[in-house]
Motif scaffolding. Structure first.
Motif, PDB file in Angstrom:
ATOM      1  N   VAL A 123      -5.157  -2.216  -2.425  1.00 60.55           N
ATOM      2  CA  VAL A 123      -5.309  -2.468  -0.981  1.00 60.55           C
ATOM      3  C   VAL A 123      -6.334  -1.490  -0.417  1.00 60.55           C
ATOM      4  O   VAL A 123      -6.322  -0.301  -0.742  1.00 60.55           O
ATOM      5  N   ARG A 124      -7.229  -2.008   0.423  1.00 62.43           N
ATOM      6  CA  ARG A 124      -8.194  -1.126   1.070  1.00 62.43           C
ATOM      7  C   ARG A 124      -7.546  -0.446   2.271  1.00 62.43           C
ATOM      8  O   ARG A 124      -6.762  -1.073   2.994  1.00 62.43           O
ATOM      9  N   ALA A 125      -7.930   0.802   2.514  1.00 61.20           N
ATOM     10  CA  ALA A 125      -7.422   1.521   3.690  1.00 61.20           C
ATOM     11  C   ALA A 125      -7.740   0.729   4.957  1.00 61.20           C
ATOM     12  O   ALA A 125      -6.947   0.687   5.898  1.00 61.20           O
ATOM     13  N   LEU A 126      -8.890   0.097   4.978  1.00 60.42           N
ATOM     14  CA  LEU A 126      -9.316  -0.689   6.138  1.00 60.42           C
ATOM     15  C   LEU A 126      -8.284  -1.782   6.472  1.00 60.42           C
ATOM     16  O   LEU A 126      -7.897  -1.955   7.628  1.00 60.42           O
ATOM     17  N   GLU A 175       2.097   6.208 -12.750  1.00 59.76           N
ATOM     18  CA  GLU A 175       1.188   6.921 -13.654  1.00 59.76           C
ATOM     19  C   GLU A 175       1.884   7.379 -14.932  1.00 59.76           C
ATOM     20  O   GLU A 175       1.280   7.369 -16.001  1.00 59.76           O
ATOM     21  N   ALA A 197       1.557   4.190  -3.025  1.00 64.13           N
ATOM     22  CA  ALA A 197       1.367   5.637  -2.848  1.00 64.13           C
ATOM     23  C   ALA A 197       2.660   6.382  -3.167  1.00 64.13           C
ATOM     24  O   ALA A 197       2.641   7.410  -3.868  1.00 64.13           O
ATOM     25  N   TYR A 248      -5.162  -1.927   5.388  1.00 58.42           N
ATOM     26  CA  TYR A 248      -3.896  -1.264   5.689  1.00 58.42           C
ATOM     27  C   TYR A 248      -3.874  -0.807   7.147  1.00 58.42           C
ATOM     28  O   TYR A 248      -2.922  -1.069   7.887  1.00 58.42           O
ATOM     29  N   LEU A 249      -4.950  -0.128   7.568  1.00 58.28           N
ATOM     30  CA  LEU A 249      -4.988   0.394   8.943  1.00 58.28           C
ATOM     31  C   LEU A 249      -5.033  -0.746   9.966  1.00 58.28           C
ATOM     32  O   LEU A 249      -4.420  -0.654  11.034  1.00 58.28           O
ATOM     33  N   ARG A 250      -5.731  -1.809   9.645  1.00 61.19           N
ATOM     34  CA  ARG A 250      -5.746  -2.973  10.540  1.00 61.19           C
ATOM     35  C   ARG A 250      -4.348  -3.554  10.696  1.00 61.19           C
ATOM     36  O   ARG A 250      -3.940  -3.932  11.787  1.00 61.19           O
ATOM     37  N   SER A 254       3.421   6.430  -6.941  1.00 59.46           N
ATOM     38  CA  SER A 254       2.249   6.617  -7.817  1.00 59.46           C
ATOM     39  C   SER A 254       2.584   7.466  -9.036  1.00 59.46           C
ATOM     40  O   SER A 254       2.076   7.231 -10.119  1.00 59.46           O
ATOM     41  N   ALA A 293       0.838  -1.207   0.000  1.00 58.74           N
ATOM     42  CA  ALA A 293       0.000   0.000   0.000  1.00 58.74           C
ATOM     43  C   ALA A 293       0.871   1.254   0.000  1.00 58.74           C
ATOM     44  O   ALA A 293       0.634   2.188  -0.773  1.00 58.74           O
ATOM     45  N   GLU A 294       1.896   1.262   0.859  1.00 56.07           N
ATOM     46  CA  GLU A 294       2.724   2.467   0.952  1.00 56.07           C
ATOM     47  C   GLU A 294       3.582   2.649  -0.294  1.00 56.07           C
ATOM     48  O   GLU A 294       3.774   3.762  -0.769  1.00 56.07           O
ATOM     49  N   ARG A 352      -2.106  -0.786  -5.204  1.00 57.43           N
ATOM     50  CA  ARG A 352      -3.133   0.223  -5.504  1.00 57.43           C
ATOM     51  C   ARG A 352      -4.526  -0.281  -5.154  1.00 57.43           C
ATOM     52  O   ARG A 352      -5.451   0.516  -5.026  1.00 57.43           O
TER      53      ARG A 352
END
Lengths: 446, 446
Positions: A342-345, A322, A315, A347-349, A318, A311-312, A340
């Motif tokens: 990965v859900r924030a949910l 692109e 970002a 990732y945060l978990r 990116s 995820a990181e 790209r």
């Protein structure tokens, strides 16, 4: 002084001899450059090396010393810098054609710290593409048909061959421990946040660490005294009291250390010769070692590590994805595409697991163990240059931000080196070096 | 001493009178409880209030003082605590039936800090559901047909009606500034990380702030001296030198302050009477104010705020969503569903905007302005209790973590109060209070 072997001097010895006027920095750098000429056609450790510029720095160091001005703890000593760490006087290309010819205008924090200590910045060492998986040109110095490990391939190989006494790398998965193990040198990934990362390519704020390579524990301790420090431009850096790494590392432990041998769920995949080497080591240690089974949570850590890293990196890369996707490796593109999505949910978990895991290890260290002993990899450097090997044995410790050290204690059946990984509690870096020194001395006396 | 009006004492005055033995804590708390009996049937500010327990704390405070022991700066003074902030001796239900009967075993950091200063914890004030949008039972004390604002509805209403002199709330969007504005009291959202949030329901680590309510600037400064502090259990808390908030807030500024009037892209939606009130205010300020247009980046901030808040709340409320969805409000479910779909890529991108935005404001403050003057909301408290109003005028400042203050300086055509929002640079909280005091004095002398 046998000038033909100057390039094998440790950084600590070299700094002492230069300070005392026994050896000139220019002599030392010339010896290292001769070693580069002798070995680098085969090893290919350097992404950038301008001999004249290295020598010019060395001569300036010698002049400064002769002028009677005070000199720093690394005065005149050459250091290799992984090519994802910015240097104001050399290109920094991050191992990607997208960054070809990139010339940063400023030094990274760690480079500025080394220059302030008097170091000669020898050159930039080969990295995999953006410090991920796609290999650079470097070969294993012990056998050119084998990988040197990665992503800090050039730093490990340069230190192993005597082209520099010490070098900086990085670790986000296993990028310091693995090449150190495969090349037969010491590699230290200090506690997360201890060494500022400002000016180093950011792959993952949560997982990126500056890594250190040397041929002795004393040199790692010396480097730590120079590169540990507060830098407000690194969001995970904190002001902390100075630690006398060299003094602590050189001390005799008040009691013989106690080790936890962690085989991990991947033990079945470890090579037979590596298993034997561990059996011999734990046999030597006798009652100073206990086998420790990790919790299920710890065994799931590589999945959390993957989620966070992908995820990181998606970002942080990116813009490259692109606008320059066609010039990225296929393997990197595939990881970025996964990242790209990965859900924030999730990732945060995954992020919330880090303090939980860390707390469980902190308790183990507080109650019983000085260090964990665990494999650096499934075995010695694999044959072939298409992959730098698997970081799976490193990701848990990287995720937890605990200090990890590869100690070049073993050899495989093929004669290639194999490091033992020692892991300590967060901010226990100095004691981990002390424990490692005890282990090396203990094994040598067997 | 006119005992019938004790409940209108400021916290600073009450603490002084109690310390000097002029007023007893029990007398004060009884006056406040009488005020609750008189007004709360209509206002409904309290989620939990046990008069006997409040009085027992007050009597203990009086006994301690009479015993000659030293007393703290808030000794015997009652404080309201938003019902998302844990108290060891009262339930904390987070405004959700899912937490009905929840009784934490420990005080939140800020509650412990207030108790250490001698405060009487009066009771728990009404919050919206999990401090998001679904309203609690509280009504606007100036007109029960209107919303008090939210999510810190009860804290604002209780302070406005004289049920307590001061109260704690929180802000993740506009949950302190908006209810303070709608209820006609001072509301301060301090710099992010300054007041530790350990023991407060975590909606969003990046955006959550403890908020403060009072009827005077002096009382806000007093509270700041008590609740600002380092707590390693809050990951955004840092050790910092103590600031004498009361002294700084009471000082005369060395030069008359300079204000930047920021209308924002939402100015067209501001009510006509509010626009007139701002025209009058900026007229008074004359050359001490300049109109400032925000960058496009700042105008996009509410979208980044939304992405961060929804992603983090989806992670923090994932257990409630997974096991208790049927008992969440529809509006919360909808936001959680959106939050669960946020990509880590978009979340991480939004996070990178914060330091960029913050840097651009830091420059403005360093070069020219003491504070930004900007609306707290589109107008006075809207009619109806189905919504607590729109936080849109607060989200940018919450995202940037800058201190924001609602000053009860205006009134709408309907007679309801309307606050002016002042915003200062990060860690400029004490000076922001000083600037606010200058503004209030300046406007009063008009």
């Amino acid at each position: 002084m046998d000038l033909t072997n100057l390039h094998w001097l440790s950084a600590s010895d070299a700094a002492r001899l230069i300070r005392d006027g026994v050896v000139g920095s220019a002599e030392l750098v010339q010896a290292c450059l001769a070693r580069v000429r002798e070995t680098d056609a085969q090893v290919q450790a350097w992404a950038f090396l301008d001999p004249d510029h290295a020598l010019a720095q060395a001569r300036a160091a010698d002049e400064l010393r002769l002028s009677g001005q005070p000199v720093g703890p690394l005065h005149g000593v050459p250091v290799g810098i992984k090519d994802i760490i910015d240097t104001a006087d050399m290109p920094t290309e991050n191992g990607s054609v997208l960054c070809a010819g990139r010339t940063p205008s400023r030094d990274a924090s760690v480079v500025a710290m080394l220059r302030a200590a008097g170091a000669v910045i020898m050159g930039k060492t080969v990295t995999t593409e953006f410090a991920v998986r796609a290999p650079g040109k470097t070969r294993n110095p012990h056998n050119p048909a084998h990988t040197p490990g990665g992503s800090s391939s050039g730093s490990a190989a340069a230190v192993a061959t005597g082209m520099v006494p010490v070098a900086l790398g990085s670790q986000t998965g296993g990028s310091t421990i693995r090449p150190a193990s495969f090349c037969g040198v010491y590699g230290l990934k200090p506690t997360h946040g201890l060494v500022p990362r400002h000016g180093m390519f950011r792959l993952s704020r949560t997982l990126d660490h500056v890594g250190l390579f040397a041929r002795s524990i004393e040199d790692l301790a010396l480097l730590m005294e120079l590169v540990v420090g507060y830098d407000e431009r690194d969001p995970d850096s904190r002001p902390r009291a100075r630690v006398p790494y060299r003094d602590v590392a050189a001390e005799e432990p008040p009691l013989p250390p106690m080790f936890a041998f962690v085989r991990t769920a991947r033990w079945d995949g470890v090579d037979a010769d590596a298993k034997e080497a561990f059996a011999e080591l734990t046999g030597h240690l006798g009652e100073r070692v206990e086998t420790l089974e990790l919790s299920d949570a710890a065994e799931e850590a590589s999945e959390w590590h993957r989620v966070i890293m992908e995820a990181e990196m998606a970002a942080n890369l990116s813009r490259e994805w692109e606008t320059g996707r066609a010039r990225l490796s296929e393997s990197l593109c595939a990881r970025l595409e996964r990242g790209r999505d990965v859900r924030a949910l999730d990732y945060l978990r995954a992020l919330t697991r880090i303090p939980e895991l860390h707390a469980s290890f902190a308790e183990l260290f507080a109650q019983r163990y000085d260090a964990i002993v665990t494999p650096t990899a499934a075995g010695t450097a694999p044959e072939g240059l298409g992959s730098t090997g698997d970081p799976a044995f490193c990701t848990l410790w990287t995720l937890c931000g605990m200090p990890a050290l590869s100690v070049p204690l073993m050899r495989g059946a093929n004669g290639l080196p194999l490091g033992v990984q020692l892991v300590g509690p967060r901010h226990g870096d100095a004691r981990l070096l002390r424990t490692a020194r005890w282990l090396v001395t203990h094994v040598a006396s067997m």
